[in-house]
Write a protein that holds these residues in place. Structure first.
Motif, PDB file in Angstrom:
ATOM      1  N   VAL A 688      38.025  40.852  49.663  1.00 17.51           N
ATOM      2  CA  VAL A 688      38.766  39.678  50.137  1.00 17.51           C
ATOM      3  C   VAL A 688      39.539  40.002  51.413  1.00 17.51           C
ATOM      4  O   VAL A 688      39.504  39.248  52.389  1.00 17.51           O
ATOM      5  CB  VAL A 688      39.724  39.159  49.040  1.00 17.51           C
ATOM      6  N   LYS A 689      40.223  41.130  51.396  1.00 22.70           N
ATOM      7  CA  LYS A 689      41.026  41.524  52.560  1.00 22.70           C
ATOM      8  C   LYS A 689      40.147  41.752  53.790  1.00 22.70           C
ATOM      9  O   LYS A 689      40.486  41.339  54.904  1.00 22.70           O
ATOM     10  CB  LYS A 689      41.809  42.793  52.216  1.00 22.70           C
ATOM     11  N   GLU A 692      38.853  38.359  55.131  1.00 18.83           N
ATOM     12  CA  GLU A 692      39.918  37.656  55.849  1.00 18.83           C
ATOM     13  C   GLU A 692      40.164  38.266  57.234  1.00 18.83           C
ATOM     14  O   GLU A 692      40.523  37.563  58.180  1.00 18.83           O
ATOM     15  CB  GLU A 692      41.200  37.684  55.022  1.00 18.83           C
ATOM     16  N   PHE A 740      32.478  32.810  50.136  1.00 11.78           N
ATOM     17  CA  PHE A 740      33.855  32.587  50.577  1.00 11.78           C
ATOM     18  C   PHE A 740      34.018  31.270  51.333  1.00 11.78           C
ATOM     19  O   PHE A 740      35.006  31.071  52.050  1.00 11.78           O
ATOM     20  CB  PHE A 740      34.321  33.769  51.436  1.00 11.78           C
TER      21      PHE A 740
END
Length: 837
Positions: A688-689, A692, A740
């Protein structure tokens, strides 16, 4: 004459819906034309009024505006009149609009969402009732649903009762009052639907393994819609009679304090009094009853149980007839037969039908990507200790070992004229062209000697055996009863095994009695114990799906199976947990039972089915399918009354028998049908990081090293590509971008080709607009065909004369400068790998 034909069709639809242009006796007209238009001047060319359009205004029984009908000529798209109709509807304070060209019709609830295709016009009474429901998606989304959501209907004040507050008494209190708390995954299903509504969706699909409580989950969803006033009446469709009674029983037990449930066929005259109507889809389908009796707005929420079957074929029309929200429930995951072809397109093989039904199920419920609204697999259930994996008993006889071998069972014989012959038989021909009484006897003997026993009575545990045909089922039943008489003298009197197939009178009732533990009697060994006297049901296809009998301890595959869906459904008959003490009528016996809970079940496999699905089955193979003769639904071909083919009269012996308990990692077929990749990566903080931060190299490297090929899920890029079902090769980045929500959908091959060609046009700006179609044809052919690229690169243009994809004529239409420019552009700017299927 397009306007005249459309007018006649629309008039007929209006008449069928109880609409009248003129007064008929004491019945007033309930259709009004817009101001300035008279019916006697309307004519056939009804669109060409002085205003350029015509609207029909349908009235309710009090003469107030109810529905605006915008009518178009046949060749025009009904939606073209959408905004005009909306404007007129608002001016008349109407909530509903119908858009029609006589052939295609849309019903539009302006308060609910988008126009919805209908096949008939709704009746005045139906729309009036539908109007009472004021949809409020926000209320549905905001409704707090916790694990006691159903219990609060069953017993609203349970939390204040002394027996609940006392933890020592709580369990007995729950059991005595049959309180049903939602399990965590059932709550997750409800919350997933609420999120889907928040995203603007009105179709949902729950894929939940057999035994995980789909009906209980459905009850919570029904309460959610009725309580939030997003539905006033719910239709629950099933595809079998026993499921109809089962659903009605559950909904009555759980929701009767707030809502009434009826079975349609038992309440034909007063079904409107109930909030929940249960019916088989066949009942609605017969003689087009759904169109003749019901209006599209009679049900504003339709749930399809075992959705891949209950909306199949013509039954799909029943499901689509009603407007409003739709929910599909299925225990069958999307299949992995990606390409099935037949030499004769008219041939309908069961596997091809299965594949299409499953794909259509996902499409019907708005899950074209193959990802349901909510998924809870068998592996999830086993890991959460909700379900049980089987202990596989792989038993091969000498005969079946030969039938399963690559060489097959080879028979040499001399005909009446003295000629020598040799024939080969495979497992598919067992009990069809190859017969062996000795093998059937050995099957039954092995089954009875190794079957799990009932922990209370000690007799053979309740079992289901799946035979090849009805004749085979009859033969096996007879063998089992003869053996049981020798094993348990005077105990069963030929009631040990029962044939349960469509040719047997009351077979449907037999399945119900077996589940209720009173098939041919009860308590044969212990009077204080309620269990079926009959211990084995021998069937072909009647008990494969949707059959709820948690105390099953043994399943027998006395036939080869080639359908992954059939295999999963049959296996699912044994996965439910059960406490055998619940069937004891005398509590004093309960402490004497050493192992009262069902912790395992045996799956007897005499044809290597488990091995086939574990190691041999090719989920991506292009199969050349044999012709298939349609038989009665749910049954294999019963075969002729006299045998033909080869009858093996010799002995047969057991060549091998092994037992393997399936652990938490499950069987390969479970893993392949189970796709939680999106959930897995969304929950990984590292991924996720990095997403992003736009660090795609890091994301892809991490997924390849830390997520793929792990024993828990066995994710691979190829499997993810297969699950996406796109006609080209996806990259891992595309898959992650979709996960995502960075891209709305996977682009098809043609969408991608169009996009690449538009880039080429923008870069090179061809001056001759007339040449653009020829350039596009050349561009796409060069990108997608190895053969065309070879021809162009080697200047072998004469080969285009016989090329079906791109001809010499197509090539000559391309301006000369672009014949070399396009290949150069492609080599420099377009990655060809993405267009590979």
């Amino acid at each position: 004459m397009n306007e005249a034909t459309a007018r006649l069709k629309i008039n007929k639809l209006l008449e069928s819906a109880g609409r009248r242009f003129c007064e008929e006796g004491d019945k007033p007209a309930n259709i009004r034309l817009e101001a300035g238009v008279e019916i006697n001047t309307l004519g056939d060319n009804f669109e060409k009024t002085r205003k350029g359009f015509i609207d029909f205004l349908m009235l309710d029984d009090r003469g107030f505006p109810l529905i605006v009908l915008e009518a178009k000529a046949e060749e025009k798209q009904p939606l073209a009149g959408k905004e005009q109709a909306r404007k007129y509807a608002r001016s008349q304070n109407c909530r509903f609009v119908i858009l029609s060209n006589g052939n295609l019709h849309y019903f539009w609830d302006l308060d609910r969402g988008n126009p919805y295709i209908i096949t008939a016009f709704p009746t005045p009474d139906s729309v009036t009732g539908y109007q009472k429901t004021a949809p409020n998606p926000q209320r549905l989304m905001d409704e707090r649903v916790s694990d006691d959501y159903i219990v609060l209907t069953q017993r609203p004040n349970y939390a204040s009762e002394a027996a609940w507050k006392n933890e020592a008494e709580r369990s007995a209190f729950i059991n005595a009052n049959k309180l049903r708390f939602l399990r965590p995954y059932q709550l997750q299903a409800v919350h997933a639907l609420q999120r889907a509504v928040r995203e603007g969706k009105d179709r949902f699909l729950f894929e939940m393994a057999t035994g995980t409580g789909k009906t209980l989950t459905a009850a919570a969803i029904i309460k959610l819609f009725l309580r939030s006033s997003n539905a006033s009446r719910v239709l629950f469709l099933v595809d079998r009679l026993e499921l109809e009674d089962q659903a009605k029983k559950v909904f009555t037990e759980l929701l009767s304090a707030d809502f009434e449930t009826v079975i349609y066929k038992e309440n034909r005259d007063d079904w409107r009094r109930a909030e929940i109507v249960v019916s088989t889809v066949q009942s609605f389908q017969f003689d087009n009853k759904y169109q003749k009796i019901f209006s599209p707005t009679d049900f504003d929420f339709v749930i399809s149980d075992e959705a891949h079957r209950s909306i199949s074929g013509n039954a799909r029309a029943v499901f689509d007839y009603f407007v409003g929200y739709k929910l599909g429930l299925t225990a069958t995951p999307r299949d992995y037969l990606r390409g099935v072809k037949t030499s004769d397109p008219a041939v309908r093989d069961p596997r091809e039908v299965e594949r299409r039904l499953l794909l259509d199920t996902y499409r019907t419920f708005g899950c074209e990507s193959g990802q349901p609204t909510f998924r809870y697999s068998l592996l999830d259930g086993v890991k959460d200790r909700v379900l049980i994996n089987p202990t596989v008993v792989d038993a091969r006889t000498n005969v079946t070992t030969q039938l399963l071998s690559e060489q097959g069972f080879v028979v040499s014989f001399t005909d009446t004229e003295g000629e020598d012959h040799e024939e080969t038989y495979k497992q598919r021909e067992f009990e069809k062209r190859f017969f062996s009484d000795a093998t059937n006897v050995l099957f039954c003997k092995t089954f009875l000697e190794n079957a799990l026993r009932d922990p209370v009575s000690g007799e053979i545990g309740k079992s289901i055996i799946f035979a090849v045909s009805q004749n085979h089922a009859a033969h096996l039943t007879n063998i089992l009863n003869e053996m049981a008489h020798r094993m348990f003298p005077d105990k069963y009197q030929s009631d040990f095994a029962v044939q349960v197939t469509s040719m047997i009178p009351d077979a449907q009732q037999f399945t119900i009695n077996f589940a209720n533990n009173n098939l041919l009697g009860t308590a044969n060994f212990l009077p204080q114990y309620r269990t079926s006297k009959a211990r084995v049901c021998v069937t072909v296809g009647m008990m494969t799906t949707g059959y709820d009998c948690p105390d099953i301890l043994n399943l027998g595959l006395f036939r080869p199976i080639f359908s992954p869906t059939d295999f999963i459904q049959i296996k699912g008959r044994g996965t439910r947990k059960h406490d055998f003490r619940d069937l004891l009528l005398d509590d004093s016996h309960k402490d004497r039972i050493a192992h009262p809970e069902k912790t395992a079940f045996k799956l007897f496999d005499f044809f290597g089915n488990c091995e086939y699905f574990e190691t041999e089955f090719n989920y991506d193979e292009i199969l050349e399918l044999p012709a298939y003769r349609r038989t009665h639904e749910g049954e294999s071909d019963p075969g002729p009354t006299t045998r033909y083919g080869y009858e093996h009269l010799g002995r047969d012996i057991l060549s091998a028998i092994t037992e393997e308990h399936i652990g938490y990692d499950g069987m390969k077929i479970d893993r392949m049908f189970f796709d939680k990749f999106a959930d897995t990566v969304r929950e990984d903080k590292t991924i996720v990081k990095a997403v992003e931060a736009g660090q795609w190299d890091r994301v892809i490297d991490y997924v390849n090293s830390e997520v793929f090929d792990k024993p828990e899920e066995y994710y691979t890029l190829n499997k993810l590509r297969q699950a996406a079902a796109v006609d080209r090769r996806l990259t891992l980045r595309e898959i992650l971008e979709k996960v995502f929500d960075l891209i709305p959908h996977f682009k098809s091959k043609d969408e991608l080709l169009e996009e690449e060609f538009n880039k080429f046009v923008a870069d090179n700006k061809p001056e001759d607009a007339h040449s653009i179609p020829a350039l596009k044809t050349y561009f796409k052919a060069y990108l997608t065909s190895n053969q065309i690229r070879h021809i162009i690169e080697n200047r072998a243009y004469t080969e285009l004369a016989t090329n079906p994809v791109f001809s010499i004529r197509d090539f000559r239409a391309v301006p000369e400068k672009y014949r070399a420019l396009i290949p150069e552009y492609v080599k420099d700017y377009v990655p060809l790998n993405q267009f590979v299927a």
